[in-house]
Design a protein around this motif. Structure first.
Motif, PDB file in Angstrom:
ATOM      1  N   VAL A 101       0.843  -1.195   0.000  1.00 34.36           N
ATOM      2  CA  VAL A 101       0.000   0.000   0.000  1.00 34.36           C
ATOM      3  C   VAL A 101       0.877   1.243   0.000  1.00 34.36           C
ATOM      4  O   VAL A 101       0.673   2.176  -0.784  1.00 34.36           O
ATOM      5  N   MET A 153      -8.508   2.708  -3.629  1.00 40.27           N
ATOM      6  CA  MET A 153      -7.972   1.386  -3.293  1.00 40.27           C
ATOM      7  C   MET A 153      -9.082   0.352  -3.295  1.00 40.27           C
ATOM      8  O   MET A 153     -10.179   0.593  -2.791  1.00 40.27           O
ATOM      9  N   ALA A 200      -3.150   2.432   4.420  1.00 39.06           N
ATOM     10  CA  ALA A 200      -3.895   3.273   3.484  1.00 39.06           C
ATOM     11  C   ALA A 200      -4.135   4.655   4.067  1.00 39.06           C
ATOM     12  O   ALA A 200      -4.050   5.670   3.364  1.00 39.06           O
ATOM     13  N   VAL A 251      -4.579   7.386   0.998  1.00 39.13           N
ATOM     14  CA  VAL A 251      -5.586   6.819   0.105  1.00 39.13           C
ATOM     15  C   VAL A 251      -6.912   7.548   0.334  1.00 39.13           C
ATOM     16  O   VAL A 251      -7.306   7.810   1.476  1.00 39.13           O
ATOM     17  N   VAL A 260     -11.826   3.666  -0.421  1.00 42.35           N
ATOM     18  CA  VAL A 260     -11.554   2.226  -0.331  1.00 42.35           C
ATOM     19  C   VAL A 260     -12.840   1.449  -0.592  1.00 42.35           C
ATOM     20  O   VAL A 260     -13.890   1.739  -0.004  1.00 42.35           O
TER      21      VAL A 260
END
Length: 441
Positions: free
Chosen positions: A148, A165, A182, A187, A190
């Motif tokens: 990640v 993600m 993450a 990120v 998700v």
């Protein structure tokens, strides 16, 4: 646990060495027809039915009791919660690794540039980040928070506005370390979907999953096959083969260290490849003994044994120069130069994904926290490919501005070449910009 290691022994002086080496290195990442057709059906389903197909496939393949797409979305607050659920030691390690990865990749950033010629013509390059990147992360127990960091951080450093993600949660099993990574890596969104359906959703978009410009990250054969099929609709990082390590040693490193370095890649899966090259035959014997001694203590001994016996090798060479030649022939994903003066041999290396210099630099450090990216070319593709980096999330546009004089001068050259190719419209388009005075001349 009883294991039996029978790692291959090769000698570069043997007349059929090249043939044996080629056989050892051969690996085909080709999906069979059944896998290929299944992936095509899944992609078709996602393109036609969007979120509904994602929910259905996640129920069927991952055993997740999802009633709607809302059950497969994790918000930022869930990622932040994961940070509180891991141990302080794990959080500190993730943050330290993330900082080192970010610091390294900051140096890779490319800026736009221009220059002006004497007649006022301006030429240059405009560097622009991708709008949106998709990150595939394997789920369940075989998940890697380090991946990640290695995939998301370069995207963010490049300036990608949104990183999406996808990570499967088989039977509802959530890996808190992956979610924490993450969060730390920045990120943005998700989705708990995986497999070919996740790749299709990222490539084509659904009602809830946004379409991305590029998909990066490792996955199983279904993921790899799906990435092949959607390439062109979106960019992809690579189709990665099994992990590889090649250790070149002068015979002076602790043989236990070298054996464990070989194990560090062999434990990934049975197809992983671990090779040692040395001019010291007695040292190869000592490493073989270390392999036998240490193997029973390994938690993944069965996997390591199959990898070592099936695709591993101890290769004797004439001298260190021949060791370099063999290394370039193999073009490994990971290359350890476990020698007294690695800097002296570095100019001899032409093909390698990452080069680990000296006796104390284990490949494992590169996997987690050294800073350079661990997403590397495999299966000999280091001959023409590079590690994942910031440049993978940037695109370059050429800039051309012609002054009146510049367009006139270049028009002559373009006209001659265009007419030589029988492309008259090209020629006349350029000729229209030739100054009247020059036309008269």
């Amino acid at each position: 646990m009883t294991v039996s290691t029978a790692i291959a022994r090769l000698n570069a002086a043997d007349p059929d060495f090249a043939r044996h080496l080629d056989h050892l290195l051969s690996w085909e990442s080709v999906s069979d027809d059944a896998v290929n057709q299944r992936v095509l059906d899944i992609i078709k389903g996602v393109r036609e039915r969007g979120d509904a197909a994602l929910v259905e496939f996640t129920q069927r393949f991952d055993g997740v009791a999802a009633n709607s797409i809302d059950d497969l979305i994790l918000g930022r607050e869930r990622l932040e919660l994961a940070l509180t659920r891991i141990t302080p030691e794990q959080r500190e390690a993730l943050e330290k690794a993330a900082n080192r990865v970010r610091m390294y990749h900051e140096r890779q950033k490319q800026d736009s540039w221009q220059y002006t010629e004497a007649d006022g013509t301006v030429l240059g390059q405009k560097v622009t980040p991708l709008d949106r990147a998709g990150l595939y992360v394997p789920g369940g127990k075989a998940s890697y928070p380090s991946s990640v960091l290695m995939n998301a951080i370069p995207a963010k450093v490049a300036g990608v506005a949104e990183v999406v993600m996808v990570v499967p949660t088989p039977r509802g099993e959530v890996n808190e370390l992956v979610l924490a990574a993450a969060c730390i890596a920045g990120v943005d969104r998700v989705f708990t979907v995986g497999g070919a359906q996740a790749v299709a959703a990222l490539a084509y978009g659904t009602e809830s999953v946004p379409q991305v410009d590029k998909i990066v990250g490792p996955g199983n054969i279904y993921v790899a096959t799906a990435k092949r099929h959607v390439f062109g609709q979106v960019g992809i990082d690579m189709i990665a083969g099994p992990s590889e390590i090649l250790v070149v040693c002068d015979g002076q490193t602790d043989p236990d260290w070298i054996a464990m370095d070989l194990f560090s890649q062999a434990e990934h899966d049975e197809d992983a490849q671990a090779i040692l090259v040395s001019p010291d035959a007695a040292f190869l014997d000592r490493v073989a003994a270390s392999i036998d001694k240490l193997m029973p203590s390994m938690e993944r001994a069965d996997i390591i044994e199959k990898s070592i016996n099936g695709r591993g090798a101890l290769i004797q060479v004439r001298d260190m120069q021949q060791a370099m030649d063999v290394a370039n022939r193999i073009a490994p994903e990971h290359l350890e130069l476990s020698v007294a003066d690695p800097q002296a041999w570095l100019p001899h290396i032409r093909h390698a994904g990452a080069i680990f210099m000296g006796r104390h630099t284990s490949e494992a450090l590169g996997d987690y926290c050294a800073g350079p990216n661990h997403v590397l070319p495999t299966s000999g593709t280091a001959r023409f490919s590079s590690p994942l980096g910031v440049y993978d999330f940037q695109k370059r546009s050429s800039i051309i501005f012609c002054s009146e004089q510049g367009a006139s001068e270049l028009g002559h050259t373009a006209s001659v070449l265009a007419r030589g190719e029988s492309l008259t419209a090209h020629a006349r388009s350029a000729e229209y910009r030739i100054l009247t005075q020059e036309k008269g001349n």
